[in-house]
Each structure stands twice: as structure tokens, then as C-alpha cells.
Design an enzyme around this catalytic site. Structure first.
Site, mmCIF file in Angstrom:
data_model
loop_
_atom_site.group_PDB
_atom_site.id
_atom_site.type_symbol
_atom_site.label_atom_id
_atom_site.label_comp_id
_atom_site.label_asym_id
_atom_site.label_seq_id
_atom_site.Cartn_x
_atom_site.Cartn_y
_atom_site.Cartn_z
ATOM 1 N N HIS A 264 -29.266 -19.181 -3.286
ATOM 2 C CA HIS A 264 -28.408 -18.046 -3.793
ATOM 3 C C HIS A 264 -29.660 -16.863 -3.888
ATOM 4 C CE1 HIS A 264 -25.779 -20.828 -5.260
ATOM 5 N NE2 HIS A 264 -24.731 -20.204 -5.504
ATOM 6 N N ASP B 268 -29.857 -20.782 -7.842
ATOM 7 C CA ASP B 268 -29.880 -19.426 -8.940
ATOM 8 C C ASP B 268 -28.473 -18.871 -8.666
ATOM 9 O OD1 ASP B 268 -30.755 -17.691 -10.520
ATOM 10 O OD2 ASP B 268 -32.167 -16.778 -8.982
ATOM 11 N N ASP C 22 -21.831 -20.051 1.965
ATOM 12 C CA ASP C 22 -21.717 -20.585 0.707
ATOM 13 C C ASP C 22 -22.943 -21.412 0.120
ATOM 14 O OD1 ASP C 22 -21.414 -21.670 -1.801
ATOM 15 O OD2 ASP C 22 -19.020 -21.736 -1.271
ATOM 16 N N GLY C 23 -23.759 -20.985 -0.597
ATOM 17 C CA GLY C 23 -24.958 -21.812 -1.101
ATOM 18 C C GLY C 23 -24.734 -23.155 -1.602
ATOM 19 N N HIS D 146 -39.578 -16.794 -11.750
ATOM 20 C CA HIS D 146 -40.372 -16.549 -10.579
ATOM 21 C C HIS D 146 -42.012 -16.985 -10.944
ATOM 22 C CE1 HIS D 146 -37.392 -13.426 -9.088
ATOM 23 N NE2 HIS D 146 -37.177 -14.439 -8.503
ATOM 24 N N SER E 185 -36.631 -14.094 -5.157
ATOM 25 C CA SER E 185 -37.540 -15.518 -4.849
ATOM 26 C C SER E 185 -37.540 -15.676 -3.345
ATOM 27 C CB SER E 185 -36.280 -16.275 -5.182
ATOM 28 O OG SER E 185 -35.090 -16.036 -5.021
ATOM 29 N N GLU F 223 -27.019 -16.491 1.475
ATOM 30 C CA GLU F 223 -26.459 -15.466 0.578
ATOM 31 C C GLU F 223 -25.290 -15.247 1.160
ATOM 32 O OE1 GLU F 223 -27.284 -13.664 -2.097
ATOM 33 O OE2 GLU F 223 -25.521 -12.659 -1.617
#
Ligand code: SAM
Length: 290
Positions: free
Chosen positions: A41, A166, A145-146, A18, A102, A120
Site C-alpha cells: 500500500h 500499510d 490490489d495490495g 518509517h 515509504s 497502489e
């Protein structure tokens, strides 16, 4: 899907991720032109560190907890300011009860022309995320789905972008998916800045991952690693952050930040930190005029 980030929010790995994300966003804002942040994500957006889940592990105490209690040297404080200002703004009474994931961090740092796309996949976490940003015209949360989004959502129409990948690393093959995902995304959007998170733990194929990234022949790849303890035991010993097309300022910032974070967040004498180029150091140094 068993992973829930609430158990880990604000831990030492979140601190590095971060802090770097906040500085990259601030760097992009040196130009007025709009940009998009794609968070593949995303998690739930922000976290209640007084919740039973967060308290169960207490991981945040050895991450953001230690950092907020520390007397930061001036140069380190300046580099952490974009990140810590957001944490403090969410906790006006002091301490840290609410921690920005994030999405919240990105949203707090964005200007009115900037946009945020969030993916997400966990149904409950998606619902929480969606509610958190509902009605915010600058943010779009999608239940997707990321890994699909990574290619499908690039390039952004703004043609300037920061992509955070991530994943939870709960499935085998996640290192390969990360490298494949970057390769595909970079083919579609070569000028984007990508931040890829990975775990450092016993048995994690980190060297092979670095070699795979090198073999992609992407011109500029910087990497930062911070381990807070020995990796002899199970569990997360550290984390790495790969930054493709980093701001030219980032390598020098990491040279100040990482040694401090190592000392501040160390859990045993095997703590270590490093930053290195996976690809492109000489080209980058030249272009940078150093
Ligand atoms: N990026 C967040 C932050 O920094 O605050 C933390 C994200 S957490 C490490 C990983 C998240 O990815 C979890 O919320 C998990 O439910 C979600 N996830 C797992 N597999 C996914 C997938 N294939 N696509 C999108 N999200 C996924």
C-alpha cells in the site's frame, strides 16, 4: 477509496513506521546478498508538506516537525539516523517541505543490488507513484490490489525480503484482512520480515488482533505501539507496528527509541509506548545468545 496519505504524511504514526522501516533495511544490508522490499500500500512516494492538503491537517508538525526540532540524545540520534538522513537529504535547505513516504525512503536506502516492488490501487495516486519512479530499473510500481500482491508476489526471487503492509483502514474488516494476509504470505515466504501497520483508536479491536496473530503460530512476532494521546476522543490516538521475523537488534533498539518518541511526540498525559513479543520471545532470546 477516499483515503489520501497526503493529509497524514509525516505524522507521529509515519515517524514510528518509517524509523523502524529504515532500520530494518539497514539491518538487511549487513549482508551483501540482494533483497526485495514489497510495499503493498505504497501511496504516492513522497509528499509536499507545504501543499494545501498537508497544511489543512498540519499533522506533520506534531510528527516529523517535532522530531527535527528536538535535541536528540546520542543513542536516539544514532537509531534515527538512517531515517532522518533521508528526510534531511530531501530538504537540503533545512526544515521539512518534502517528506519521504515509504517508497522514497526505501529507494534512498537501497543499494544497487536491491529491488523495490510497489502496489497502489488509487488511480491518481498510482499515476503519481508511477511517474516518480518511471525509468528506475530497481523499482516497479504496479496498479494492483495490495492484498492480492501480498500473496502473488511472494516469495521474491531474491529469497530475502522486507514486506510492508500499510493499509488505510477505511474499510471495515481491515484488521482481519491484515491477519489473513500475513497468514497467507507467511505460508509462501516464511523467512521474510513483515511490517504490519495498524491504528490505535477508540473501538479498534487491537487485543483481538494480537490474539489472532498469536493463533497463527508464527514463531517470531514483535510489536511496538506508540500512542500520543488518550483514545477517548475520535481520531487516531496511536499506532502499532507488528514485525514478523524482526532483526535480532530491533527489540533493544525499540527499548531506546520508544520512550523517547513518547516524550517527544506526546499530545497529552495519556501518551504511552510499549514493545512486546506477540510470539516467540523465549525462543528468540535464546537464539540471540542473550
Ligand atoms: N505506505 C505509505 C507510506 O508509508 O508512505 C502510506 C500508504 S497509505 C497509509 C495507504 C495507501 O494504500 C493509500 O495510498 C491508498 O490509496 C492505498 N490503498 C488502499 N487500498 C489499497 C489496496 N487494496 N491495494 C493497494 N493500495 C491500496
Amino acid at each position: 477509496m477516499n483515503y489520501r496519505h497526503i493529509y497524514h504524511a509525516g505524522n507521529f504514526a509515519d515517524v514510528l513506521k518509517h524509523a523502524v522501516l529504515a532500520n530494518v533495511i539497514r539491518y538487511f544490508q549487513r549482508k551483501d546478498a540482494a533483497f526485495r522490499i514489497l510495499d503493498t500500500h505504497a501511496g504516492i512516494g513522497q509528499y509536499d508538506l507545504s501543499s494545501g492538503e498537508a497544511e489543512k491537517t498540519g499533522e506533520w508538525r506534531d510528527g516529523i516537525g517535532r522530531l527535527l526540532a528536538a535535541d536528540l540524545p546520542g543513542d536516539v540520534a544514532a537509531l534515527l539516523q538512517p531515517y532522518l538522513d533521508c528526510v534531511r537529504a530531501l530538504n537540503p535547505d533545512g526544515g521539512v517541505k518534502t517528506y519521504p513516504g515509504s517508497p522514497r525512503l526505501a529507494r534512498m536506502l537501497m543499494r544497487k543490488q536491491d529491488r523495490l516492488s510497489l502496489m497502489e490501487l488509487h488511480p491518481d495516486d498510482y499515476e503519481t507513484l508511477h511517474v516518480a519512479f518511471d525509468g528506475d530499473y530497481q523499482v516497479r510500481a504496479t496498479h494492483l490490489d495490495g492484498w492480492l500482491a501480498l500473496a502473488a508476489h511472494l516469495p521474491p526471487k531474491e529469497r530475502r525480503g522486507i514486506v510492508l503492509v500499510d493499509p488505510p483502514f477505511e474499510e471495515p474488516g481491515e484488521f482481519d484482512r491484515l491477519a489473513d494476509g500475513l497468514a497467507k504470505a507467511h505460508r509462501r515466504f516464511a523467512t521474510g520480515t513483515y511490517l504490519l501497520w495498524y491504528p490505535i483508536k477508540n473501538g479498534a479491536p487491537v487485543s483481538a488482533f494480537h490474539q489472532t496473530l498469536k493463533d497463527l503460530a508464527i514463531p517470531k512476532i514483535l510489536c511496538a505501539e506508540l500512542s500520543v494521546r488518550s483514545d477517548r476522543d475520535t481520531g487516531l490516538a496511536g499506532s502499532g507496528l507488528v514485525v514478523v521475523n524482526p532483526p535480532y537488534t530491533l527489540a533493544r533498539e525499540l527499548d531506546i527509541l520508544l520512550p523517547y518518541l513518547k516524550t517527544c511526540l506526546a499530545q497529552d498525559r495519556f501518551a504511552r509506548a510499549s514493545r512486546f513479543w506477540i510470539a516467540g520471545e523465549s525462543a528468540h532470546e535464546k537464539e540471540d545468545g542473550r
